[in-house]
Scaffold this motif. Sequence first.
Motif, PDB file in Angstrom:
ATOM      1  N   GLN A 195      -0.662  -0.850   5.932  1.00  8.91           N
ATOM      2  CA  GLN A 195      -1.496   0.319   6.131  1.00  8.91           C
ATOM      3  C   GLN A 195      -0.889   1.260   7.176  1.00  8.91           C
ATOM      4  O   GLN A 195       0.076   0.919   7.869  1.00  8.91           O
ATOM      5  CB  GLN A 195      -2.900  -0.108   6.557  1.00  8.91           C
ATOM      6  CG  GLN A 195      -3.572  -1.061   5.566  1.00  8.91           C
ATOM      7  CD  GLN A 195      -3.755  -0.448   4.191  1.00  8.91           C
ATOM      8  OE1 GLN A 195      -4.469   0.544   4.031  1.00  8.91           O
ATOM      9  NE2 GLN A 195      -3.107  -1.038   3.188  1.00  8.91           N
ATOM     10  N   SER A 196      -1.474   2.444   7.283  1.00 10.56           N
ATOM     11  CA  SER A 196      -0.962   3.453   8.216  1.00 10.56           C
ATOM     12  C   SER A 196      -1.031   2.985   9.665  1.00 10.56           C
ATOM     13  O   SER A 196      -0.240   3.431  10.507  1.00 10.56           O
ATOM     14  CB  SER A 196      -1.744   4.762   8.056  1.00 10.56           C
ATOM     15  OG  SER A 196      -3.136   4.538   8.283  1.00 10.56           O
ATOM     16  N   ASP A 197      -1.945   2.074   9.978  1.00 11.93           N
ATOM     17  CA  ASP A 197      -2.063   1.577  11.352  1.00 11.93           C
ATOM     18  C   ASP A 197      -1.206   0.338  11.600  1.00 11.93           C
ATOM     19  O   ASP A 197      -1.323  -0.312  12.645  1.00 11.93           O
ATOM     20  CB  ASP A 197      -3.523   1.270  11.676  1.00 11.93           C
ATOM     21  CG  ASP A 197      -4.138   0.248  10.724  1.00 11.93           C
ATOM     22  OD1 ASP A 197      -3.402  -0.261   9.839  1.00 11.93           O
ATOM     23  OD2 ASP A 197      -5.336  -0.031  10.847  1.00 11.93           O
ATOM     24  N   GLY A 198      -0.352  -0.010  10.625  1.00 12.44           N
ATOM     25  CA  GLY A 198       0.542  -1.141  10.800  1.00 12.44           C
ATOM     26  C   GLY A 198      -0.031  -2.471  10.363  1.00 12.44           C
ATOM     27  O   GLY A 198       0.678  -3.487  10.359  1.00 12.44           O
ATOM     28  N   ARG A 199      -1.288  -2.491   9.985  1.00 10.42           N
ATOM     29  CA  ARG A 199      -1.913  -3.742   9.549  1.00 10.42           C
ATOM     30  C   ARG A 199      -1.631  -4.000   8.068  1.00 10.42           C
ATOM     31  O   ARG A 199      -1.333  -3.089   7.300  1.00 10.42           O
ATOM     32  CB  ARG A 199      -3.411  -3.716   9.795  1.00 10.42           C
ATOM     33  CG  ARG A 199      -3.815  -3.627  11.259  1.00 10.42           C
ATOM     34  CD  ARG A 199      -5.326  -3.781  11.394  1.00 10.42           C
ATOM     35  NE  ARG A 199      -6.058  -2.838  10.554  1.00 10.42           N
ATOM     36  CZ  ARG A 199      -7.375  -2.896  10.348  1.00 10.42           C
ATOM     37  NH1 ARG A 199      -8.085  -3.872  10.912  1.00 10.42           N
ATOM     38  NH2 ARG A 199      -7.980  -1.999   9.597  1.00 10.42           N
TER      39      ARG A 199
ATOM     40  N   PRO B  49      -2.128   5.900  -3.190  1.00 12.00           N
ATOM     41  CA  PRO B  49      -2.420   6.369  -1.830  1.00 12.00           C
ATOM     42  C   PRO B  49      -3.822   6.949  -1.686  1.00 12.00           C
ATOM     43  O   PRO B  49      -4.254   7.248  -0.570  1.00 12.00           O
ATOM     44  CB  PRO B  49      -1.351   7.449  -1.617  1.00 12.00           C
ATOM     45  CG  PRO B  49      -1.065   7.973  -2.991  1.00 12.00           C
ATOM     46  CD  PRO B  49      -1.192   6.786  -3.904  1.00 12.00           C
ATOM     47  N   GLU B  50      -4.528   7.116  -2.793  1.00 12.19           N
ATOM     48  CA  GLU B  50      -5.852   7.732  -2.765  1.00 12.19           C
ATOM     49  C   GLU B  50      -6.927   6.678  -2.531  1.00 12.19           C
ATOM     50  O   GLU B  50      -7.575   6.203  -3.452  1.00 12.19           O
ATOM     51  CB  GLU B  50      -6.117   8.475  -4.078  1.00 12.19           C
ATOM     52  CG  GLU B  50      -5.108   9.587  -4.364  1.00 12.19           C
ATOM     53  CD  GLU B  50      -5.345  10.235  -5.705  1.00 12.19           C
ATOM     54  OE1 GLU B  50      -6.286   9.794  -6.409  1.00 12.19           O
ATOM     55  OE2 GLU B  50      -4.615  11.166  -6.056  1.00 12.19           O
TER      56      GLU B  50
ATOM     57  N   SER C  98      -0.390  -3.410   0.632  1.00 11.72           N
ATOM     58  CA  SER C  98       0.769  -2.841   1.294  1.00 11.72           C
ATOM     59  C   SER C  98       0.418  -2.611   2.772  1.00 11.72           C
ATOM     60  O   SER C  98      -0.753  -2.673   3.173  1.00 11.72           O
ATOM     61  CB  SER C  98       1.178  -1.531   0.631  1.00 11.72           C
ATOM     62  OG  SER C  98       0.086  -0.618   0.651  1.00 11.72           O
TER      63      SER C  98
ATOM     64  N   GLN D 234     -12.343   1.957   5.843  1.00  8.88           N
ATOM     65  CA  GLN D 234     -12.056   1.320   7.131  1.00  8.88           C
ATOM     66  C   GLN D 234     -12.737   2.074   8.277  1.00  8.88           C
ATOM     67  O   GLN D 234     -13.016   3.245   8.171  1.00  8.88           O
ATOM     68  CB  GLN D 234     -10.551   1.287   7.361  1.00  8.88           C
ATOM     69  CG  GLN D 234      -9.810   0.519   6.257  1.00  8.88           C
ATOM     70  CD  GLN D 234      -8.331   0.365   6.569  1.00  8.88           C
ATOM     71  OE1 GLN D 234      -7.946  -0.109   7.627  1.00  8.88           O
ATOM     72  NE2 GLN D 234      -7.500   0.787   5.641  1.00  8.88           N
TER      73      GLN D 234
ATOM     74  N   GLU E  93      -1.557  -8.001  12.010  1.00  7.09           N
ATOM     75  CA  GLU E  93      -0.425  -7.175  12.386  1.00  7.09           C
ATOM     76  C   GLU E  93       0.779  -8.078  12.639  1.00  7.09           C
ATOM     77  O   GLU E  93       0.649  -9.302  12.753  1.00  7.09           O
ATOM     78  CB  GLU E  93      -0.751  -6.365  13.640  1.00  7.09           C
ATOM     79  CG  GLU E  93      -1.927  -5.418  13.481  1.00  7.09           C
ATOM     80  CD  GLU E  93      -2.274  -4.704  14.780  1.00  7.09           C
ATOM     81  OE1 GLU E  93      -1.736  -5.109  15.833  1.00  7.09           O
ATOM     82  OE2 GLU E  93      -3.059  -3.748  14.730  1.00  7.09           O
TER      83      GLU E  93
END
Length: 706
Positions: free
Chosen positions: A632-636, A685-686, A630, A706, A654
Motif C-alpha cells: 500500500q501507499s503507506d508501506g503496509r 488502483p481504484e 500489493s 482505511q 510493515e
Amino acid sequence: MDMLLAFVSSLGDQMPFWWGTMKDFFTSITDKINHLNSSSVAPCAQIKTHSHAVSALVEHDGIIVTGSSDMKLKLWNLPELDNTNESSGGLILEFTQKQVIDTGKRFPIALAMSKLPGTSVQLLAVGLTDTKIRVFVASGSQFAEAAVLQGHEDWIKALDFSLLYTAEDGISYITLASGSQDGTIRLWDIRQAPEAVDKPTKGDLDDQLLDAFEASLGEVGAEETGRQISMKQHIVKVTDGERAYNFHITLDALLIGHDAGVTDVTWMPSPNSRILLSTSVDSSVILWSSSDSTSQIWTNRYRFGDVGGQRLGGFVGGLWVDANQAVAFGWNGSFRRWNYVNDQWHEVQAVTGHSAPVHGIDWEPSGRYFISASLDQTVRIHGPVEDRWTEIARAQTHGYDCIQACFLSDLRFASISDEKVARVFDAPGAFVRLASVLGLRSTDEDVSARPVAANVPPLGLSNKALSEDNVEQSVNSLERAPYEAELASVTLWPEIEKIFGHGYESISLAVSRSKALIATTCKATTAKHAVVRLYDSQSFKPFGTPLEGHTLTITRVAFSKDDEFILAGGKDRTWHLWKRNEDGGYSNFIAGKGHARVKIWDATGDQSKLQKPLANLKMEQPATAACFSSIQSDGRILMAIGLETGEVQIYASELPFEQWKLMLRFPPNVTHIDQIRQLAWRPSPEGLFLASCSDDGSVRVMEITQ
C-alpha cells in the motif's frame, strides 16, 4: 430495539428459523440486486420441530404450522416479540407447541392459512402426497378437519388464500388457489352460506350422487386426467364467540394453461384485485384474472418465461414484490423479474448467482471484471454495472462440476472441471461489444476476427463457435446487462483448446503473473500422479518436466508475484516450493510439513531464511484461504484470511513483516456462512476490493476503506 419485520424460514433440516430485523432492514427487491443491510438481521430462534426433514411451513396471525416427512403437522404459538428480552445475537423467543396432527402415510408438501370471512376463525389448507386438499378450521384451541376437496389427479404442490373480496351484493368471500402436478389450477370459493344446515338434506344426497356419477365418468375417460369438475358444496360449521356460522366451499374455476406440473400459486397483494400468479416446470409464468369480481370466467392474461421449453427444470416458485412487480425463481437458484409499466409487462434485471459451492475466482488482469467457477457446472463473469456487481456472461456451461478458472488475458481464460483435461476459452465478439457498452472496455476494438457467439451442441461438452449467420440478431444488440434467459443461452464463450496430461480428475489450476505459464494438478494416490504440470499459454504444450515432491493429491498451486517461485500444498500434509532456474524451468527449492496455523515465510534469499517463519498466527478456526495484497501507499501489506466458518479477517504488517496486526474482522452477517474457498484482491488502483467465494454458493466483493 425497533422490530420492523419478522419472518420464518426452513432449510428442510428439521429446524425452522425465526428471524427478526431490528433497524434499517433492506432497500427491497426493487433495488434490482435485493441488497440487504444484513447488519440488522438476526435469527431469534431455532426450533427442533420434527424427527425428519421439514417439507412445508406457513405462519399466520401468531401461529406457525410445520409439516414434515415424519407424517406430522405441528402447530406452534408464536410468542410476543418482547423488546426487553434481547441477547447479543438478537431476540430469544420460546415457542410452545399447540397441536400435533397425524397425517397417516402421507406427508405435507403445501400449506396455506387465512381467516373465514367476517370471523376470527382461522382456516388451514393442507396438501399431502395425494390428490386431496384437507381443510382444517380452528375450534377452540385446536384445529379440526372440516372438509376434503377433491378433483386434482396428482399431488398438490401449492396452495394460497386470496385477500378478502367483497362482491357487488355485499357478500365477502375468499378464494383458495391450488396448483397440482397434473398441470391444472383449481379455485375454491369460500363464503358464508345463506342458510344454516343442521343435518343432511336432499341436496346433500344429490351432491353425493353427483360425485359418484362424476367419479364413474372419470373412470371411463381416464385420459382426461385432472379435468373432472364437481360442483359439490362442502359445508363448514364454525363458532366464533357465541355466534355460529355456516360456510360453503365450492369449486369456482378450473384453470388449464401450463404444459407441465404447477409449482406455485400466489395472489396479487392488492385488495379486490383478483389476479393470480402461477409458475410451472414448463418454464412459464402465467397471470390469471377474471373479467370482474363476480365472474367465474378466468383467462390467461399474460404469459412470461420460455414458451415451449423446460430449461433446467423450469420455475420452482414465484412471488409478488408489489402490485406492479412479479418474480419467479428456478431450480438453479436464478431469478427473473417483470415490471408493469405503461400497461405492459417488461422483463428487468433480477438476482443471479451460483447454486452450488463456488471453488474458484480470479480477476481479469486489470481488475475490470472477475470470473468464478462452481460445482453448479458453470463458469460466470461478473462486472460493475451501474454501481453494482452484476453477472455479465455465463462463459461455460459444462457437464462436469467446475473447479477453477483463471484469466490468461483480458479476453481468454482457462478452466478445470471434474475431468482429466483443462479447457481454454476465448471471448466472442458479442462479449467484447457488450463489455464496451457497459463501460468495461474501450469502444474502438475490432471484433471482426472473433466468432460472434457460441453454443453447446446436443450431447456435447465443448462450446462451439458460431458465425454471424448462425445467431440471433439479439445477441449483438444488447445495450444492458443480460437477463437470466440470455445468460443461460447466448453469453457462452467458444472453446479453443483442450490441455491433456493428467491421468485423473483435475484439482487445482494457476496461471503465472506474466500469463506465460499454466499450472495444473490432479487427484493422486501415488507420487507418480502427485505432480504439478506446466504448460505454455500460447502453444498449450507441456513446459519442462512435471514438478515432483508430493505423494498425495496437490490441493492448491500458486505462482509468486514475480513468477520466481511455485508453491503447492497437498493432502500428504506437506508444502513444496520450486524456484525458477536460469533456463526458465523450475526445480525443487525447499519443502516443509503441514501445520494448523497461518505462517508467513521469507523467500527472498536462500533456503536458510525458510528454516523459520517470520510470523506465526494462531486462528480461532481452521484457515482455508489466504491472499496478500500489493504494498500500500503507506508501506503496509494486507493479508486476507478466510476461515472454515466463512469469516474473513484482514491483517496488516510493515517491513520486515514479522509483526501482523488484526485490522478488520468481517462480521458474520456480511460474510459467508460456510467454508471460504478462495480470496483475491482486485488488481486495480481504484480502491481496495476483496473478492471471496465459498461453499455457501455465493461470491462476494467487499470494498475496504482505511
